[in-house]
Design a protein around this motif. Structure first.
Motif, PDB file in Angstrom:
ATOM      1  N   ARG A 100       0.832  -1.201   0.000  1.00  0.00           N
ATOM      2  CA  ARG A 100       0.000   0.000   0.000  1.00  0.00           C
ATOM      3  C   ARG A 100       0.874   1.261   0.000  1.00  0.00           C
ATOM      4  O   ARG A 100       0.573   2.249  -0.656  1.00  0.00           O
ATOM      5  CB  ARG A 100      -0.924   0.009   1.224  1.00  0.00           C
ATOM      6  CG  ARG A 100      -1.974  -1.103   1.203  1.00  0.00           C
ATOM      7  CD  ARG A 100      -2.942  -1.006   2.378  1.00  0.00           C
ATOM      8  NE  ARG A 100      -3.798   0.173   2.236  1.00  0.00           N
ATOM      9  CZ  ARG A 100      -3.796   1.195   3.073  1.00  0.00           C
ATOM     10  NH1 ARG A 100      -2.967   1.205   4.122  1.00  0.00           N
ATOM     11  NH2 ARG A 100      -4.608   2.222   2.892  1.00  0.00           N
ATOM     12  N   ALA A 127      -8.041   6.643  -4.930  1.00  0.00           N
ATOM     13  CA  ALA A 127      -7.894   5.254  -4.476  1.00  0.00           C
ATOM     14  C   ALA A 127      -6.424   4.840  -4.476  1.00  0.00           C
ATOM     15  O   ALA A 127      -5.959   4.136  -3.571  1.00  0.00           O
ATOM     16  CB  ALA A 127      -8.712   4.326  -5.367  1.00  0.00           C
ATOM     17  N   ASP A 153      -5.390   1.865  -1.984  1.00  0.00           N
ATOM     18  CA  ASP A 153      -6.447   0.878  -2.227  1.00  0.00           C
ATOM     19  C   ASP A 153      -6.333   0.226  -3.596  1.00  0.00           C
ATOM     20  O   ASP A 153      -7.075  -0.724  -3.890  1.00  0.00           O
ATOM     21  CB  ASP A 153      -7.825   1.552  -2.093  1.00  0.00           C
ATOM     22  CG  ASP A 153      -8.079   2.033  -0.665  1.00  0.00           C
ATOM     23  OD1 ASP A 153      -7.500   1.439   0.268  1.00  0.00           O
ATOM     24  OD2 ASP A 153      -8.841   3.005  -0.500  1.00  0.00           O
ATOM     25  N   LEU A 154      -5.469   0.747  -4.454  1.00  0.00           N
ATOM     26  CA  LEU A 154      -5.215   0.171  -5.770  1.00  0.00           C
ATOM     27  C   LEU A 154      -3.716  -0.046  -5.929  1.00  0.00           C
ATOM     28  O   LEU A 154      -2.922   0.638  -5.284  1.00  0.00           O
ATOM     29  CB  LEU A 154      -5.668   1.124  -6.900  1.00  0.00           C
ATOM     30  CG  LEU A 154      -7.145   1.447  -7.067  1.00  0.00           C
ATOM     31  CD1 LEU A 154      -7.307   2.465  -8.189  1.00  0.00           C
ATOM     32  CD2 LEU A 154      -7.943   0.204  -7.379  1.00  0.00           C
ATOM     33  N   GLN A 166      -3.620  -2.009 -11.590  1.00  0.00           N
ATOM     34  CA  GLN A 166      -5.074  -1.855 -11.571  1.00  0.00           C
ATOM     35  C   GLN A 166      -5.477  -0.463 -12.054  1.00  0.00           C
ATOM     36  O   GLN A 166      -6.408  -0.307 -12.848  1.00  0.00           O
ATOM     37  CB  GLN A 166      -5.615  -2.069 -10.157  1.00  0.00           C
ATOM     38  CG  GLN A 166      -5.634  -3.518  -9.689  1.00  0.00           C
ATOM     39  CD  GLN A 166      -6.135  -3.602  -8.257  1.00  0.00           C
ATOM     40  OE1 GLN A 166      -5.613  -2.926  -7.371  1.00  0.00           O
ATOM     41  NE2 GLN A 166      -7.143  -4.420  -8.037  1.00  0.00           N
ATOM     42  N   ALA A 221     -14.570   0.298  -7.356  1.00  0.00           N
ATOM     43  CA  ALA A 221     -15.183  -0.592  -6.363  1.00  0.00           C
ATOM     44  C   ALA A 221     -14.840  -2.055  -6.664  1.00  0.00           C
ATOM     45  O   ALA A 221     -14.538  -2.837  -5.746  1.00  0.00           O
ATOM     46  CB  ALA A 221     -16.696  -0.381  -6.350  1.00  0.00           C
ATOM     47  N   GLU A 222     -14.873  -2.433  -7.957  1.00  0.00           N
ATOM     48  CA  GLU A 222     -14.561  -3.818  -8.330  1.00  0.00           C
ATOM     49  C   GLU A 222     -13.099  -4.150  -8.050  1.00  0.00           C
ATOM     50  O   GLU A 222     -12.748  -5.314  -7.816  1.00  0.00           O
ATOM     51  CB  GLU A 222     -14.864  -4.040  -9.820  1.00  0.00           C
ATOM     52  CG  GLU A 222     -16.336  -4.002 -10.181  1.00  0.00           C
ATOM     53  CD  GLU A 222     -17.097  -5.185  -9.605  1.00  0.00           C
ATOM     54  OE1 GLU A 222     -16.472  -6.225  -9.324  1.00  0.00           O
ATOM     55  OE2 GLU A 222     -18.330  -5.066  -9.427  1.00  0.00           O
ATOM     56  N   ALA A 223     -12.243  -3.141  -8.053  1.00  0.00           N
ATOM     57  CA  ALA A 223     -10.818  -3.364  -7.812  1.00  0.00           C
ATOM     58  C   ALA A 223     -10.540  -3.856  -6.394  1.00  0.00           C
ATOM     59  O   ALA A 223      -9.467  -4.399  -6.129  1.00  0.00           O
ATOM     60  CB  ALA A 223     -10.036  -2.079  -8.083  1.00  0.00           C
ATOM     61  N   ARG A 224     -11.490  -3.678  -5.489  1.00  0.00           N
ATOM     62  CA  ARG A 224     -11.293  -4.194  -4.125  1.00  0.00           C
ATOM     63  C   ARG A 224     -11.296  -5.716  -4.096  1.00  0.00           C
ATOM     64  O   ARG A 224     -10.752  -6.323  -3.173  1.00  0.00           O
ATOM     65  CB  ARG A 224     -12.397  -3.661  -3.200  1.00  0.00           C
ATOM     66  CG  ARG A 224     -12.456  -2.146  -3.087  1.00  0.00           C
ATOM     67  CD  ARG A 224     -13.389  -1.736  -1.957  1.00  0.00           C
ATOM     68  NE  ARG A 224     -13.619  -0.297  -1.941  1.00  0.00           N
ATOM     69  CZ  ARG A 224     -14.709   0.303  -2.387  1.00  0.00           C
ATOM     70  NH1 ARG A 224     -15.717  -0.438  -2.881  1.00  0.00           N
ATOM     71  NH2 ARG A 224     -14.838   1.616  -2.344  1.00  0.00           N
ATOM     72  N   ASP A 225     -11.939  -6.339  -5.118  1.00  0.00           N
ATOM     73  CA  ASP A 225     -12.086  -7.796  -5.121  1.00  0.00           C
ATOM     74  C   ASP A 225     -11.389  -8.487  -6.288  1.00  0.00           C
ATOM     75  O   ASP A 225     -11.329  -9.718  -6.314  1.00  0.00           O
ATOM     76  CB  ASP A 225     -13.574  -8.167  -5.155  1.00  0.00           C
ATOM     77  CG  ASP A 225     -14.345  -7.587  -3.978  1.00  0.00           C
ATOM     78  OD1 ASP A 225     -13.864  -7.720  -2.837  1.00  0.00           O
ATOM     79  OD2 ASP A 225     -15.424  -7.012  -4.209  1.00  0.00           O
ATOM     80  N   ASP A 246      -8.154  -8.606  -9.424  1.00  0.00           N
ATOM     81  CA  ASP A 246      -6.845  -8.129  -9.872  1.00  0.00           C
ATOM     82  C   ASP A 246      -6.965  -7.477 -11.246  1.00  0.00           C
ATOM     83  O   ASP A 246      -8.052  -7.390 -11.831  1.00  0.00           O
ATOM     84  CB  ASP A 246      -5.828  -9.273  -9.891  1.00  0.00           C
ATOM     85  CG  ASP A 246      -6.224 -10.412 -10.835  1.00  0.00           C
ATOM     86  OD1 ASP A 246      -7.067 -10.192 -11.726  1.00  0.00           O
ATOM     87  OD2 ASP A 246      -5.671 -11.520 -10.689  1.00  0.00           O
TER      88      ASP A 246
END
Length: 385
Positions: free
Chosen positions: A44, A98, A103-104, A108, A137-141, A143
């Protein structure tokens, strides 16, 4: 180094100072859980630093960029990638936030930016914001690989009523680009093998694959190779299938070139054809093949055997026709090999068949009074006369 004054410069200096305190620290005493947590936090931290780097790089001029690349011993293209990322993030605030928050990861972020750039230029800005928020939002789950797939279907999420028209336009663009990018490179290594690479549109690649698979189906392979042939086609089976495909395509299925179909002409002495002599056979392209291969190909489509000493086709039609026949063109090509103007090596397929004495002035349409000339020299000859 001068004392930093800008907040970003100060923060970077403090980060260096903090890392200096752990340079010599051993990690052997870290528990597995603490190791896992620390690795996540380091990742991070790297992404937050990457966002900061991109933001500052976007501000750099060319001289600063060159100095930065030189002092950090990185190639200039690598530095330019950071600049381009900073330029992209300047208009993608949600992705930038993000990434700045850790968070990314950079990969990504790049995938999301590319997907957003592929949206129609006239799409409502509100829908673009919705698309950006959706992918972040989809990047949280997921790759970067999965995000790339989701990005291709992005319009279905934010504007399903526009999908069909957009998809049709996008496919048309991709197909046009693919045709422009189509290329083939092939070379003979001089040891009986040709090597090459090619790029063709997806449709033509799918069609070629279907053709090759037809030659590699188990029933056909058993018939041609015998029992025990592998059921799944590998690279060797596909290579043999390509050879069989080339052999089976007849000249009637192809456009003519130089007045003759795309036929490979093999000069085969009669004694070789009758298996009374083993001698290499000459191709009209200048190459050679074994007598065994020549005999096998002599009875298949796509190859015209010229049997020396055997019964030949009528080549002299006198004044009955103005244009040379297919048989005459082949005979002239075998004799001349290329454009007959001194120093010109254009191959027969790209040449015209020229009457030495113009047909309109009584010249015969035969082999003896004709020769190959490339289009440039053919036009030059007629300008002289």
């Amino acid at each position: 180094m001068a004392t930093p004054r800008h907040r970003i410069a100060v923060a970077v200096a403090h980060a260096h100072a903090e890392l200096d305190t752990v340079t010599d620290s051993s990690v052997w005493s870290m528990t597995p859980e603490e190791t896992r947590t620390t690795l996540v936090e380091i990742t991070r931290l790297k992404t937050r630093a990457a966002e900061l780097e991109a933001r500052v790089a976007e501000h750099a001029d060319d001289q600063t960029l060159d100095t930065w690349a030189h002092q950090t011993r990185q190639r200039r293209p690598a530095a330019l990638r950071a600049v381009k990322l900073g330029q992209a993030l300047a208009t993608r605030s949600q992705v930038r936030a993000a990434l700045a928050a850790g968070d990314l990861v950079v990969e990504q972020a790049q995938v999301i930016v590319e997907a957003l750039d592929q949206l129609p230029a006239d799409l409502d800005p509100g829908l673009v914001d919705k698309a950006e928020r959706h992918l972040v939002a989809e990047a949280r789950d997921h790759d970067a690989r999965v995000l790339r797939l989701l990005g291709k279907r992005l319009l279905e999420v934010v504007a399903p009523d526009l999908v069909d028209a957009y998809e049709a336009a996008q496919l048309a663009r991709e197909e046009a680009d693919a045709l422009v990018a189509a290329k083939l490179k092939i070379r003979d290594d001089g040891h009986g093998k040709c090597h090459g690479t090619f790029t063709i549109p997806s449709f033509h690649g799918a069609a070629l694959t279907k053709m090759l698979l037809a030659f590699t189906n188990p029933r056909h392979r058993t018939a041609t190779e015998g029992a025990g042939a592998p059921r799944r086609p590998g690279p060797q089976a596909l290579g043999r299938a390509l050879c069989e495909l080339i052999e089976r395509i007849g000249d009637k299925d192809l456009p003519s070139t130089g007045g003759v179909g795309a036929t490979v002409v093999v000069t085969i002495p009669l004694e070789v054809l009758e298996e009374r002599l083993e001698q290499a056979c000459l191709l009209d392209t200048g190459g050679k093949i074994s007598p065994a291969l020549a005999r096998r190909l002599a009875c298949e489509a796509g190859l015209l055997p010229v049997v020396l000493g055997g019964r030949s086709q009528i080549l002299d039609l006198g004044r009955k026709r103005r244009f040379h026949t297919r048989a005459q063109r082949i005979a002239i090509a075998l004799r001349d090999q290329h454009c007959t103007e001194p120093g010109c090596d254009w191959p027969p397929a790209m040449c015209h068949t020229h009457h030495d004495q113009p047909w309109a002035h009584g010249g015969p349409t035969d082999v003896a009074h004709a020769r190959l000339l490339c289009p440039r020299h053919h036009a030059r000859y007629h300008r002289r006369t």
